[in-house]
Write a protein that holds these residues in place. Sequence first.
Motif, PDB file in Angstrom:
ATOM      1  N   ALA A 264       9.585   1.982   1.418  1.00 34.96           N
ATOM      2  CA  ALA A 264      10.997   2.037   1.023  1.00 34.96           C
ATOM      3  C   ALA A 264      11.411   0.741   0.344  1.00 34.96           C
ATOM      4  O   ALA A 264      12.167   0.750  -0.648  1.00 34.96           O
ATOM      5  N   GLY A 265      10.920  -0.389   0.878  1.00 26.09           N
ATOM      6  CA  GLY A 265      11.226  -1.665   0.242  1.00 26.09           C
ATOM      7  C   GLY A 265      10.634  -1.757  -1.147  1.00 26.09           C
ATOM      8  O   GLY A 265      11.277  -2.258  -2.086  1.00 26.09           O
ATOM      9  N   ARG A 266       9.399  -1.279  -1.290  1.00 30.72           N
ATOM     10  CA  ARG A 266       8.767  -1.285  -2.621  1.00 30.72           C
ATOM     11  C   ARG A 266       9.522  -0.392  -3.584  1.00 30.72           C
ATOM     12  O   ARG A 266       9.706  -0.733  -4.763  1.00 30.72           O
ATOM     13  N   THR A 267       9.977   0.776  -3.110  1.00 35.02           N
ATOM     14  CA  THR A 267      10.742   1.676  -3.973  1.00 35.02           C
ATOM     15  C   THR A 267      12.042   1.022  -4.410  1.00 35.02           C
ATOM     16  O   THR A 267      12.453   1.116  -5.588  1.00 35.02           O
ATOM     17  N   SER A 268      12.724   0.332  -3.455  1.00 37.30           N
ATOM     18  CA  SER A 268      13.962  -0.358  -3.802  1.00 37.30           C
ATOM     19  C   SER A 268      13.715  -1.429  -4.854  1.00 37.30           C
ATOM     20  O   SER A 268      14.484  -1.574  -5.816  1.00 37.30           O
ATOM     21  N   ASP A 269      12.615  -2.157  -4.695  1.00 36.65           N
ATOM     22  CA  ASP A 269      12.294  -3.201  -5.679  1.00 36.65           C
ATOM     23  C   ASP A 269      11.929  -2.587  -7.033  1.00 36.65           C
ATOM     24  O   ASP A 269      12.286  -3.137  -8.094  1.00 36.65           O
ATOM     25  N   ARG A 270      11.211  -1.446  -6.995  1.00 36.96           N
ATOM     26  CA  ARG A 270      10.871  -0.791  -8.270  1.00 36.96           C
ATOM     27  C   ARG A 270      12.120  -0.287  -8.988  1.00 36.96           C
ATOM     28  O   ARG A 270      12.236  -0.381 -10.216  1.00 36.96           O
TER      29      ARG A 270
ATOM     30  N   ASP B 101      10.472  11.225   0.507  1.00 31.54           N
ATOM     31  CA  ASP B 101      11.826  11.653   0.868  1.00 31.54           C
ATOM     32  C   ASP B 101      12.369  12.493  -0.285  1.00 31.54           C
ATOM     33  O   ASP B 101      12.391  12.050  -1.448  1.00 31.54           O
ATOM     34  N   ASP B 102      12.827  13.694   0.010  1.00 31.24           N
ATOM     35  CA  ASP B 102      13.270  14.615  -1.046  1.00 31.24           C
ATOM     36  C   ASP B 102      14.483  14.068  -1.798  1.00 31.24           C
ATOM     37  O   ASP B 102      14.548  14.147  -3.032  1.00 31.24           O
ATOM     38  N   ARG B 103      15.446  13.515  -1.072  1.00 35.45           N
ATOM     39  CA  ARG B 103      16.639  12.989  -1.737  1.00 35.45           C
ATOM     40  C   ARG B 103      16.291  11.839  -2.663  1.00 35.45           C
ATOM     41  O   ARG B 103      16.774  11.763  -3.795  1.00 35.45           O
ATOM     42  N   LEU B 104      15.444  10.924  -2.172  1.00 43.75           N
ATOM     43  CA  LEU B 104      15.055   9.791  -3.004  1.00 43.75           C
ATOM     44  C   LEU B 104      14.237  10.258  -4.195  1.00 43.75           C
ATOM     45  O   LEU B 104      14.436   9.760  -5.331  1.00 43.75           O
ATOM     46  N   GLN B 105      13.340  11.216  -3.980  1.00 45.88           N
ATOM     47  CA  GLN B 105      12.528  11.704  -5.079  1.00 45.88           C
ATOM     48  C   GLN B 105      13.405  12.395  -6.134  1.00 45.88           C
ATOM     49  O   GLN B 105      13.202  12.204  -7.343  1.00 45.88           O
ATOM     50  N   ALA B 106      14.381  13.175  -5.688  1.00 44.82           N
ATOM     51  CA  ALA B 106      15.298  13.827  -6.646  1.00 44.82           C
ATOM     52  C   ALA B 106      16.122  12.792  -7.388  1.00 44.82           C
ATOM     53  O   ALA B 106      16.365  12.927  -8.600  1.00 44.82           O
TER      54      ALA B 106
ATOM     55  N   ARG C  36      18.573   3.265  -5.367  1.00 47.04           N
ATOM     56  CA  ARG C  36      18.314   2.048  -4.582  1.00 47.04           C
ATOM     57  C   ARG C  36      19.020   2.117  -3.226  1.00 47.04           C
ATOM     58  O   ARG C  36      18.480   1.666  -2.221  1.00 47.04           O
ATOM     59  N   ALA C  37      20.226   2.691  -3.208  1.00 53.67           N
ATOM     60  CA  ALA C  37      20.942   2.829  -1.941  1.00 53.67           C
ATOM     61  C   ALA C  37      20.179   3.744  -0.990  1.00 53.67           C
ATOM     62  O   ALA C  37      20.095   3.484   0.223  1.00 53.67           O
ATOM     63  N   ARG C  38      19.615   4.845  -1.559  1.00 53.03           N
ATOM     64  CA  ARG C  38      18.837   5.743  -0.711  1.00 53.03           C
ATOM     65  C   ARG C  38      17.573   5.041  -0.196  1.00 53.03           C
ATOM     66  O   ARG C  38      17.203   5.199   0.973  1.00 53.03           O
ATOM     67  N   ALA C  39      16.919   4.248  -1.062  1.00 49.39           N
ATOM     68  CA  ALA C  39      15.732   3.504  -0.623  1.00 49.39           C
ATOM     69  C   ALA C  39      16.091   2.495   0.460  1.00 49.39           C
ATOM     70  O   ALA C  39      15.363   2.338   1.447  1.00 49.39           O
ATOM     71  N   ASP C  40      17.240   1.813   0.269  1.00 48.47           N
ATOM     72  CA  ASP C  40      17.673   0.860   1.293  1.00 48.47           C
ATOM     73  C   ASP C  40      18.022   1.572   2.599  1.00 48.47           C
ATOM     74  O   ASP C  40      17.771   1.054   3.693  1.00 48.47           O
ATOM     75  N   GLU C  41      18.621   2.776   2.458  1.00 52.26           N
ATOM     76  CA  GLU C  41      18.935   3.548   3.652  1.00 52.26           C
ATOM     77  C   GLU C  41      17.662   3.952   4.389  1.00 52.26           C
ATOM     78  O   GLU C  41      17.587   3.836   5.634  1.00 52.26           O
ATOM     79  N   LEU C  42      16.658   4.396   3.626  1.00 52.66           N
ATOM     80  CA  LEU C  42      15.378   4.728   4.255  1.00 52.66           C
ATOM     81  C   LEU C  42      14.721   3.498   4.860  1.00 52.66           C
ATOM     82  O   LEU C  42      14.088   3.562   5.934  1.00 52.66           O
ATOM     83  N   ARG C  43      14.876   2.371   4.173  1.00 53.32           N
ATOM     84  CA  ARG C  43      14.287   1.128   4.705  1.00 53.32           C
ATOM     85  C   ARG C  43      14.949   0.727   6.014  1.00 53.32           C
ATOM     86  O   ARG C  43      14.275   0.330   6.972  1.00 53.32           O
ATOM     87  N   SER C  44      16.277   0.833   6.062  1.00 52.18           N
ATOM     88  CA  SER C  44      16.994   0.503   7.298  1.00 52.18           C
ATOM     89  C   SER C  44      16.610   1.460   8.418  1.00 52.18           C
ATOM     90  O   SER C  44      16.414   1.047   9.572  1.00 52.18           O
ATOM     91  N   ALA C  45      16.520   2.765   8.052  1.00 52.99           N
ATOM     92  CA  ALA C  45      16.132   3.745   9.078  1.00 52.99           C
ATOM     93  C   ALA C  45      14.718   3.479   9.578  1.00 52.99           C
ATOM     94  O   ALA C  45      14.439   3.569  10.785  1.00 52.99           O
ATOM     95  N   ALA C  46      13.812   3.131   8.644  1.00 50.84           N
ATOM     96  CA  ALA C  46      12.441   2.826   9.055  1.00 50.84           C
ATOM     97  C   ALA C  46      12.403   1.569   9.920  1.00 50.84           C
ATOM     98  O   ALA C  46      11.647   1.486  10.894  1.00 50.84           O
ATOM     99  N   LEU C  47      13.241   0.573   9.542  1.00 51.40           N
ATOM    100  CA  LEU C  47      13.281  -0.654  10.343  1.00 51.40           C
ATOM    101  C   LEU C  47      13.813  -0.369  11.743  1.00 51.40           C
ATOM    102  O   LEU C  47      13.274  -0.871  12.740  1.00 51.40           O
TER     103      LEU C  47
END
Length: 634
Positions: free
Chosen positions: A40-46, A160-165, A288-299
């Motif tokens: 998720a962090g890598r996706t946010s950075d990408r 994640d479907d939402r992030l992928q969409a 990026r918000a969705r990636a950060d949300e996934l990152r927070s959830a994963a954390l």
Amino acid sequence: MRTLRSIRHRLALLLALPTGALVVLAALGTAGQAARYTEAGRTSDRVALVATTEELVHQLQRERGLTAGLLGGDESFRHQLGGQRSAADQARQALDRQLATDPPGAASVRSALSGLSTLAALRGRADTGTAGRAEALTFFTDAITGLTSAAFADQGSSGDDRLQASLTTLRALCDATEAAALERGTLNGVLAAGSFRGADYPSFVRITAVKNAALAQVPRTASSARITSLDAALRTPAAVTVAGMEQQALAGFAAEHLPVKPSDWWRAASGLVDDLHKVQEEAAQESRARADELRSAALWSLGRDVALALVAVAGAAGLGVAATRSITRPMAALVAEAGGLADRVLPAAVARIRDAGPDQDLAELGTLPASTRSGRADELAEVAAALDRVAATALRLAVEQSVLQRNSTESLASLGRRNQALITRQLGFLSALERGEHDPGVLANLFELDHLATRMRRNAESVLVLAGERSPRRWAQPVGMGDVVRAALGEVEDYRRVVLRQVDEALLDGGAVAEVAHLLAELIDNALAASAPDTDVEIFARVTGAGYLVAVLDHGVGMTEPELERANARLAGHESFLVGRTKLLGHYVVGRLAARLGARVRLAPSPVHGVTATVLLPGTLLTSHQQLLQSEVV
């Protein structure tokens, strides 16, 4: 496997497998959450890199349109190019700064930036009019396409479907914005030139189709918010104006001069491109918000899994410790109780039985305190009960042994007294015969019988000593130690081999004469038995500051160190004659007599070979001549 003998280690081994499995499962879950957090962090950075790259693309798109208009022949765009080129260079610097942090996908973007290596040369030729409009459009389009493709090159499946969409929507918006920007630049050059020339019209038609297809693709994956934003951007006055100008351009493809001013087109098309770019930025922020949300959830999940794993391991360890203590503590208490039973309770009970008087009931003395079993497990209570039964059995055996010993002692004492009485009568009869006999041969035989009877009397008195009886023979007056030693010689068989080397004169209390003579006779008899028939036994007796010391030296084969230690233990009264060897009964008799007299008897190696027996009589048994005279006067 010696370390597995204890209960603690065995319980630890039993708990190791489930605890290890739990730790492995927790580690796998934690690793999965950590992987999701990292991804998720890598996706946010990408996505952040895509946004920065697309900002450079946006500036290059404007520069492309202005350059196409200039090269189409409209000099009014020249004054806008300077500021636009500066904006593009600033966007390039911002991208370079972000690439310096080496985010995911940086290598691809760096490689794509090589397509701008000849940008300065193209700008110079555009200013001088030596560059062609088609060449400039191709250069910028290739560079922009390369940057966009590089920015999205590492965008794999996010899981994640939402992030992928959202990422798919972002790519579609980038393509739609690029198509709109390319349409703007292409038609801007055409309008500046006045009409379509060469391949301008087919290119414009193709670009318009690509733009419409990309815009139609966005609603398939976009969120409702992005669809609303895109619809709003496509309904603005600028978008409506662009649509009308498109139709005019398409309708006048064969006209010598198109009825649309380049400045009007540029202004309307730039408004539409800017609006699409804003929707694109919103999509990037959403991704990026969705990636950060996934990152927070994963954390959060990672912390939860780690906490649960730690709690589980701590709980397993706590349960293991509690289970171990629930067994080892009662076991330790049971061991302590068994130790106390073996070291204190049983010996004390046996001592009470052994020291009991003749009138005491031994069965009443043979009782033990009950074992405390409160709070114990059933198995440990059974072990404690078994220990109680063992102790009771041991005490019962001690009682039976004490009864047997008491009966044996009484029997020995009775037999000893009978023998002593008979031998005393026999000695008296022999003395009477000796006094009335004048034949030397008969008298010698009577003396030999008298000597044998004296030795028999010593044996009878030995039985009385072992039975705890005192000698009935008492002297009212003190007796000289020389006479005592000679009396001892009279009670041994081979007295002719005994040599008196030194005997200091001293008076021995009359009550101790018979027992001291008996003690010395036993030691002399042992020395004679240990010596060869042709060797002598030597006696030294002298007064010392601590009392009266008698030393009996033999010249036999001697004794080993362990044998001397065992013999001295018998002489000190530390061993019962009932458990010893019958041929060593003399040692037990000496030990009993020494304890009764307060004397110290010890065996030690002789200076040359053999054994020396020393007897130290306490000074309290000696009487001085002055004390003797005072007693006689009284």
